[in-house]
Every structure is written in structure tokens, then in C-alpha cells.
Scaffold this motif. Structure first.
Motif, mmCIF file in Angstrom:
data_model
loop_
_atom_site.group_PDB
_atom_site.id
_atom_site.type_symbol
_atom_site.label_atom_id
_atom_site.label_comp_id
_atom_site.label_asym_id
_atom_site.label_seq_id
_atom_site.Cartn_x
_atom_site.Cartn_y
_atom_site.Cartn_z
ATOM 1 N N ARG A 262 0.835 -1.197 0.000
ATOM 2 C CA ARG A 262 0.000 0.000 0.000
ATOM 3 C C ARG A 262 0.868 1.244 0.000
ATOM 4 O O ARG A 262 1.831 1.351 0.757
ATOM 5 C CB ARG A 262 -0.898 0.020 1.250
ATOM 6 N N LYS A 263 0.532 2.177 -0.876
ATOM 7 C CA LYS A 263 1.241 3.455 -0.905
ATOM 8 C C LYS A 263 0.717 4.355 0.210
ATOM 9 O O LYS A 263 -0.481 4.404 0.459
ATOM 10 C CB LYS A 263 1.050 4.155 -2.252
ATOM 11 N N GLY A 264 1.630 5.077 0.871
ATOM 12 C CA GLY A 264 1.234 6.033 1.881
ATOM 13 C C GLY A 264 1.033 7.415 1.295
ATOM 14 O O GLY A 264 1.293 7.655 0.099
ATOM 15 N N ALA A 265 0.580 8.347 2.126
ATOM 16 C CA ALA A 265 0.294 9.700 1.663
ATOM 17 C C ALA A 265 1.520 10.391 1.093
ATOM 18 O O ALA A 265 1.431 11.147 0.121
ATOM 19 C CB ALA A 265 -0.282 10.518 2.820
ATOM 20 N N VAL A 266 2.692 10.148 1.687
ATOM 21 C CA VAL A 266 3.924 10.782 1.213
ATOM 22 C C VAL A 266 4.228 10.384 -0.229
ATOM 23 O O VAL A 266 4.607 11.223 -1.052
ATOM 24 C CB VAL A 266 5.107 10.397 2.136
ATOM 25 N N GLU A 267 4.039 9.118 -0.541
ATOM 26 C CA GLU A 267 4.315 8.631 -1.893
ATOM 27 C C GLU A 267 3.256 9.096 -2.879
ATOM 28 O O GLU A 267 3.562 9.506 -4.006
ATOM 29 C CB GLU A 267 4.404 7.108 -1.883
ATOM 30 N N VAL A 268 2.003 9.067 -2.470
ATOM 31 C CA VAL A 268 0.907 9.485 -3.346
ATOM 32 C C VAL A 268 1.017 10.976 -3.676
ATOM 33 O O VAL A 268 0.700 11.410 -4.780
ATOM 34 C CB VAL A 268 -0.455 9.183 -2.693
ATOM 35 N N ALA A 269 1.499 11.771 -2.708
ATOM 36 C CA ALA A 269 1.573 13.227 -2.885
ATOM 37 C C ALA A 269 2.826 13.676 -3.616
ATOM 38 O O ALA A 269 3.041 14.886 -3.779
ATOM 39 C CB ALA A 269 1.510 13.908 -1.520
ATOM 40 N N ASN A 270 3.658 12.752 -4.075
ATOM 41 C CA ASN A 270 4.910 13.106 -4.751
ATOM 42 C C ASN A 270 4.654 14.086 -5.900
ATOM 43 O O ASN A 270 3.811 13.847 -6.762
ATOM 44 C CB ASN A 270 5.576 11.839 -5.281
ATOM 45 N N GLY A 271 5.372 15.214 -5.877
ATOM 46 C CA GLY A 271 5.190 16.238 -6.899
ATOM 47 C C GLY A 271 4.086 17.221 -6.588
ATOM 48 O O GLY A 271 3.850 18.160 -7.351
ATOM 49 N N GLY A 272 3.410 17.019 -5.450
ATOM 50 C CA GLY A 272 2.302 17.890 -5.094
ATOM 51 C C GLY A 272 2.424 18.435 -3.682
ATOM 52 O O GLY A 272 3.519 18.733 -3.209
ATOM 53 N N THR A 273 1.288 18.543 -3.008
ATOM 54 C CA THR A 273 1.224 19.144 -1.677
ATOM 55 C C THR A 273 0.617 18.161 -0.689
ATOM 56 O O THR A 273 -0.382 17.503 -1.002
ATOM 57 C CB THR A 273 0.365 20.426 -1.702
ATOM 58 N N LEU A 274 1.220 18.070 0.486
ATOM 59 C CA LEU A 274 0.703 17.231 1.557
ATOM 60 C C LEU A 274 0.216 18.140 2.684
ATOM 61 O O LEU A 274 0.995 18.890 3.276
ATOM 62 C CB LEU A 274 1.790 16.279 2.072
ATOM 63 N N PHE A 275 -1.082 18.086 2.957
ATOM 64 C CA PHE A 275 -1.679 18.918 3.999
ATOM 65 C C PHE A 275 -1.892 18.086 5.254
ATOM 66 O O PHE A 275 -2.618 17.088 5.233
ATOM 67 C CB PHE A 275 -3.011 19.496 3.509
ATOM 68 N N LEU A 276 -1.246 18.493 6.348
ATOM 69 C CA LEU A 276 -1.348 17.791 7.623
ATOM 70 C C LEU A 276 -2.208 18.627 8.570
ATOM 71 O O LEU A 276 -1.727 19.590 9.165
ATOM 72 C CB LEU A 276 0.046 17.557 8.219
ATOM 73 N N ASP A 277 -3.480 18.264 8.677
ATOM 74 C CA ASP A 277 -4.392 18.986 9.546
ATOM 75 C C ASP A 277 -4.264 18.463 10.975
ATOM 76 O O ASP A 277 -3.983 17.283 11.193
ATOM 77 C CB ASP A 277 -5.825 18.816 9.047
ATOM 78 N N GLU A 278 -4.470 19.342 11.951
ATOM 79 C CA GLU A 278 -4.356 19.004 13.371
ATOM 80 C C GLU A 278 -2.998 18.357 13.671
ATOM 81 O O GLU A 278 -2.909 17.325 14.337
ATOM 82 C CB GLU A 278 -5.506 18.082 13.809
ATOM 83 N N ILE A 279 -1.938 19.002 13.193
ATOM 84 C CA ILE A 279 -0.575 18.466 13.325
ATOM 85 C C ILE A 279 -0.168 18.295 14.787
ATOM 86 O O ILE A 279 0.619 17.404 15.125
ATOM 87 C CB ILE A 279 0.417 19.398 12.577
ATOM 88 N N CYS A 280 -0.699 19.128 15.681
ATOM 89 C CA CYS A 280 -0.318 19.046 17.095
ATOM 90 C C CYS A 280 -0.867 17.803 17.785
ATOM 91 O O CYS A 280 -0.499 17.525 18.931
ATOM 92 C CB CYS A 280 -0.758 20.308 17.844
ATOM 93 N N GLU A 281 -1.748 17.050 17.111
ATOM 94 C CA GLU A 281 -2.264 15.809 17.672
ATOM 95 C C GLU A 281 -1.328 14.638 17.413
ATOM 96 O O GLU A 281 -1.533 13.543 17.939
ATOM 97 C CB GLU A 281 -3.644 15.487 17.067
ATOM 98 N N MET A 282 -0.294 14.837 16.615
ATOM 99 C CA MET A 282 0.625 13.756 16.269
ATOM 100 C C MET A 282 1.508 13.397 17.462
ATOM 101 O O MET A 282 2.027 14.263 18.147
ATOM 102 C CB MET A 282 1.505 14.184 15.080
ATOM 103 N N GLN A 283 1.674 12.092 17.711
ATOM 104 C CA GLN A 283 2.494 11.653 18.826
ATOM 105 C C GLN A 283 3.967 11.973 18.585
ATOM 106 O O GLN A 283 4.425 12.062 17.447
ATOM 107 C CB GLN A 283 2.314 10.153 19.060
ATOM 108 N N LEU A 284 4.719 12.101 19.682
ATOM 109 C CA LEU A 284 6.116 12.545 19.592
ATOM 110 C C LEU A 284 6.977 11.600 18.765
ATOM 111 O O LEU A 284 7.842 12.049 18.000
ATOM 112 C CB LEU A 284 6.702 12.702 21.003
ATOM 113 N N ASN A 285 6.786 10.282 18.902
ATOM 114 C CA ASN A 285 7.617 9.350 18.135
ATOM 115 C C ASN A 285 7.348 9.467 16.638
ATOM 116 O O ASN A 285 8.252 9.310 15.801
ATOM 117 C CB ASN A 285 7.391 7.918 18.611
ATOM 118 N N LEU A 286 6.108 9.792 16.292
ATOM 119 C CA LEU A 286 5.763 9.993 14.879
ATOM 120 C C LEU A 286 6.296 11.334 14.373
ATOM 121 O O LEU A 286 6.658 11.466 13.208
ATOM 122 C CB LEU A 286 4.258 9.909 14.689
ATOM 123 N N GLN A 287 6.341 12.317 15.259
ATOM 124 C CA GLN A 287 6.924 13.608 14.888
ATOM 125 C C GLN A 287 8.386 13.446 14.485
ATOM 126 O O GLN A 287 8.864 14.097 13.546
ATOM 127 C CB GLN A 287 6.795 14.591 16.050
#
Length: 476
Positions: A230-255
Motif C-alpha cells: 500500500r502506498k502512503g500519503a507521502v508517496e501518493v503526494a509526490n510532486g504535489g502538496t501534503l496537507f497535515l491537519d491538526e498536526i499538534c495531535e501527532m504523537q512525539l515518536n511519529l513527529q
């Protein structure tokens, strides 16, 4: 390819070996290059002939790379400037982006990362030239997506138009419902990446255990239930824009993993060791105060500075004056058309109510109120008795607004007219919570001899939180 048709790239790098390597990599990709080992030599060459792209280190032996950038941007026809930086000079690189730099790449970087950045800069420059030739009076940002004539919105428009010409990360803040995703989509459509994908991720809606897979993708068998690659958002968005809404909800290890991707442009799918590349522009958003989140240890400081290159703050609806009615009319016409209704306007008393209401849900709440009226009623003008029964009952509490001063008392007659139940003055010794909080903070400051950061540390909050609360006390 004829040399005269090759885009000219100046490389400003004081290391002879590194500069020669960068030039060699760019020449193999089809660019004409010239190498300069100091800032003054580059300025002389720029004055004689402006290149298409300038790739430069921020730390030069004679002058700051920022001075070269400022000189380039003052010229009538300017180059796209790509900043080369190391971890120790990341703050300078952020300053460079705010001064109009196109992109910055951190050492060590791959030839693919360098070539991709230069190619995108060339592409955007060509697009801008075409726009100037065909529509010299047009702007890059499509204002149709943004309704508003207030001073605060004009400030936002100017900032977005500048940001659209860059690849720099944009950090959008604002209360819930102010239009952060609309803002991100507008940036994408106005940029050189508008033909690429726009991928939006709500960081608060994805379970932590699935976030890495959603973001980077996975291979078959990586975990239970991974039946196919399965392709993730980073790969699908290649050449475009990746919008991360509610970024402050992301856990520290994922940050930490997101920061690694931003620094290198590379990633691995879950369950795979294969290193992949993706070139995306990051636009992120939150309805929290990101600086306060950093101060309280919930958001990585290095990631914050990496993302907050171009900060954009969307004003709440209550601070936009007559924009409320402009938006209301626009929404009314759209919802009427969708539902085959004939509404055309609002009565004067409805307009007055809309102007006075606090709109804690901002534009989203305004849309819901108008859609409710259009679906239920018929007519040409919206009347006061058509307003939903619960209109004004919900959450005029300022704690609904994380970015707004949130310790406040009712301050005008409009608070009474919204049918909110106002509790009578208690006859006992109960002290209001905000007063208890104020006393505790002031006592801590006194015990720390006026040292607010130290008091904040003892209280377990950030200094910015104390300053914000103190401001709200003064206003009330």
C-alpha cells in the motif's frame, strides 16, 4: 542539447570539492553551471548575468549568504534561490526562507534531492513568466476561494500570494472552522505544483498504531491485516502538496519520523528497508497554539521550526466585521442553488443578529446555520423566526477558542439576547475557577521574585500560557 537552451545555475559554495560535485551533478541533469567560492564573486556575476537558479551555502567566507539573497530579490528579474545548510545553521536557513528563498536542503543530501529542487524552481519560474505575459494584472492566488474584504483578510491574502511562489513549508493556525484546509488548497492551486496531487491527512483522526502506515505506506505482510502493498500519503503526494491537519495531535515518536522525512526527502515503507524518495510541499494546520505546545513538551521544537517557515494565522469570524455578511450571502446563494430554493437575502434584523453573534464555530457554524434554514424553509428572504432554535445556545464559552483569550466574562447585551442561561450571583463562598487560577499564578510569580519562566516551570505550564492569561485578566 544546445548550451544556450540550458538553464543557468550558479553554485556558491566555499568548498572547492563540494562545489565541483554539485556542478557535476547538475550538468549531468542538463543544466549549465558556474561555481563561485565566495559571496562577492557571486554578486559580480549576478550583476553581469542573472541565472535561473542560485544554489548557495548560507555560510560564506566573506559575506552572509542572506546578503546575496537580499541582493538577488531586489533585482527586477530575480533568480530562484536554494539554500544549502547544515544542522548548525538551520535557524539561518529559516530566516532565508522568510526573506524569499525558494527552498533549502540540508547537508548531506543526495544528487536526486538537489536536482529535484533545481528542476522545481525552474518549473515555477517558467510558470510565473507565462502568467506575466498572458495576464499581467492577475495574481497567483485564486480569490474565488476566499471571501473577505476586512483588513485582517487582506493581510492573509498578501501572505498567501507570497507563500504560493515558494516551496517553503507553511504553518496555518486558527480556530476550528476558520478555513484552514481551504487555505491549504488555495496555496496548492496557486503554486507550481498545481498539476500534482493535493493530499490531506487529519492527524487527529488516524489511530497512532496506523499512522506510520497511512503516512509512509506498508508492504504485504508488514503486520496483521497487511494483505497487499500500500502506498502512503507521502508517496501518493509526490510532486504535489501534503496537507497535515491538526498536526499538534501527532504523537512525539511519529513527529521524529516526520522530521527525518522533511530533512532527507526519503522514507521507508512499514516492513521494508528499501529507501524511497518523495518531493512534497508540506502545509500543516492546527487550532492550538503551536508555540505553547512546544513549551509544554507536546510538540518537538526542531519540527516546529522546520514547519513554521511561513506562518499564516486565519482570523476568527467575529473579528472580520462585515465579512460575516459577505460570507453569509455567498453561502446562502450556494445552498439555495444546491437545494433548488429561491432565497436571495437576509432581513435587517437577521443581519444585525449575525453581526452581533460571537460565532464560536466560525465559518463552519455559519454554513450550518444557513443550510439548516435553506433546507427547512421556503422564501426569498431569511427572517428572524427562521433561525434554528438552538442558535446562540451553544458554546459561546470562550474556552471553545484555543487561540483566543479564554478567561472572559459576558461583556455586552448580545450575551443576554442569545438565550444563554446566566447563573445568578451565588450567595455562598464559592470562588470562580478563573479567580482561583489567577491567584495561584500570581502567588507562584511572587514566590519566584517575578521570574515568570521559573514560575511557569513550577506550575507545569509554559511561560507563554501565563502571558496569555495575564493579558486576558487585564482585558476583563
Amino acid at each position: 542539447m544546445d548550451t544556450t537552451n540550458k538553464p543557468l545555475v550558479y553554485v556558491v559554495e566555499d568548498s572547492l570539492s563540494s562545489g565541483a560535485l554539485y556542478c557535476s551533478q547538475l550538468q549531468k541533469a542538463g543544466f549549465e553551471t558556474e561555481h563561485f567560492v565566495d559571496g562577492y564573486s557571486a554578486l559580480v556575476a549576478i550583476k553581469a548575468k542573472m541565472p535561473a537558479v542560485l544554489v548557495q551555502d548560507v555560510c560564506l567566507p566573506d559575506i552572509s549568504g542572506l546578503e546575496v539573497l537580499k541582493y538577488v530579490n531586489k533585482q527586477e528579474v530575480s533568480a530562484k534561490v536554494i539554500i544549502i545548510t547544515s544542522n548548525s545553521s538551520i535557524d539561518i536557513a529559516v530566516d532565508a526562507m522568510r526573506l524569499g528563498g525558494y527552498d533549502f536542503i540540508e547537508k548531506p543530501f543526495t544528487s536526486e534531492r538537489l536536482i529535484t529542487s533545481v528542476s522545481n524552481a525552474i518549473k515555477q519560474q517558467h510558470q510565473e513568466l507565462e502568467i506575466v505575459e498572458v495576464e499581467p494584472e492577475s495574481t497567483s492566488l485564486d480569490r474565488q476561494n476566499f471571501i473577505g474584504e476586512s483588513l485582517s483578510m487582506h493581510t492573509v491574502f498578501r501572505l498567501l500570494e507570497s507563500a504560493a511562489r515558494s516551496k517553503a513549508s507553511v504553518f496555518v493556525t486558527g480556530e476550528s472552522g476558520t478555513g484552514k484546509e481551504v487555505c491549504a488548497l488555495g496555496l496548492h492551486q496557486a503554486s507550481a505544483r498545481n498539476n500534482g496531487p493535493f493530499i490531506a491527512i487529519n492527524c487527529a483522526a488516524i489511530p497512532a498504531e496506523l499512522f506510520e502506515s497511512e503516512f509512509f505506506g506498508h508492504v504485504k505482510g508488514a503486520f496483521s491485516g497487511a494483505l497487499t502493498d500500500r502506498k502512503g500519503a507521502v508517496e501518493v503526494a509526490n510532486g504535489g502538496t501534503l496537507f497535515l491537519d491538526e498536526i499538534c495531535e501527532m504523537q512525539l515518536n511519529l513527529q521524529a519520523k516526520l522530521l527525518r522525512f522533511l530533512q532527507t526527502g526519503t522514507f521507508c515503507k512499514v516492513g521494508s528497508n528499501e529507501v524511497l524518495q518523495s518531493d512534497v510541499r508540506i502545509v500543516c494546520a492546527t487550532n492550538r497554539n503551536p508555540a505553547a505546545e512546544v513549551g509544554e513538551g507536546r510538540f518537538r521544537e526542531d519540527l516546529y521550526y522546520r514547519l513554521n517557515v511561513i506562518p499564516v494565522t486565519l482570523p476568527p469570524l467575529r473579528e472580520r466585521g462585515d465579512d460575516i455578511l459577505l460570507l453569509a450571502n455567498h453561502i446562502l446563494m450556494a445552498k439555495s442553488a444546491e437545494n433548488n430554493k429561491k432565497f436571495q437575502s437576509f432581513s435587517e434584523d437577521v443581519k444585525q443578529t449575525f453581526r452581533q453573534y460571537d460565532w464560536p464555530g466560525n465559518i463552519r457554524e455559519l454554513q450550518n446555520v444557513i443550510e439548516n434554514i435553506v433546507v427547512i424553509y421556503d422564501g426569498q428572504s431569511v427572517q428572524q423566526d427562521m433561525l434554528p432554535n438552538n442558535f446562540g445556545h451553544s458554546v459561546v464559552n470562550q474556552q471553545q477558542h484555543p487561540l483566543h483569550n479564554h478567561i472572559s466574562q459576558p461583556h455586552s447585551a448580545k450575551d443576554v439576547n442569545t438565550n444563554v442561561k446566566v447563573q445568578p450571583e451565588p450567595n455562598n463562598n464559592i470562588i470562580q475557577l478563573w479567580v482561583v487560577e489567577k491567584n495561584a499564578i500570581e502567588d507562584a510569580i511572587n514566590q519566584c521574585d517575578g521570574n515568570i519562566p521559573l514560575a511557569a516551570a513550577y506550575l507545569g505550564i509554559s511561560a507563554s500560557t501565563i502571558y496569555r492569561k495575564m493579558k486576558s485578566w487585564v482585558e476583563n
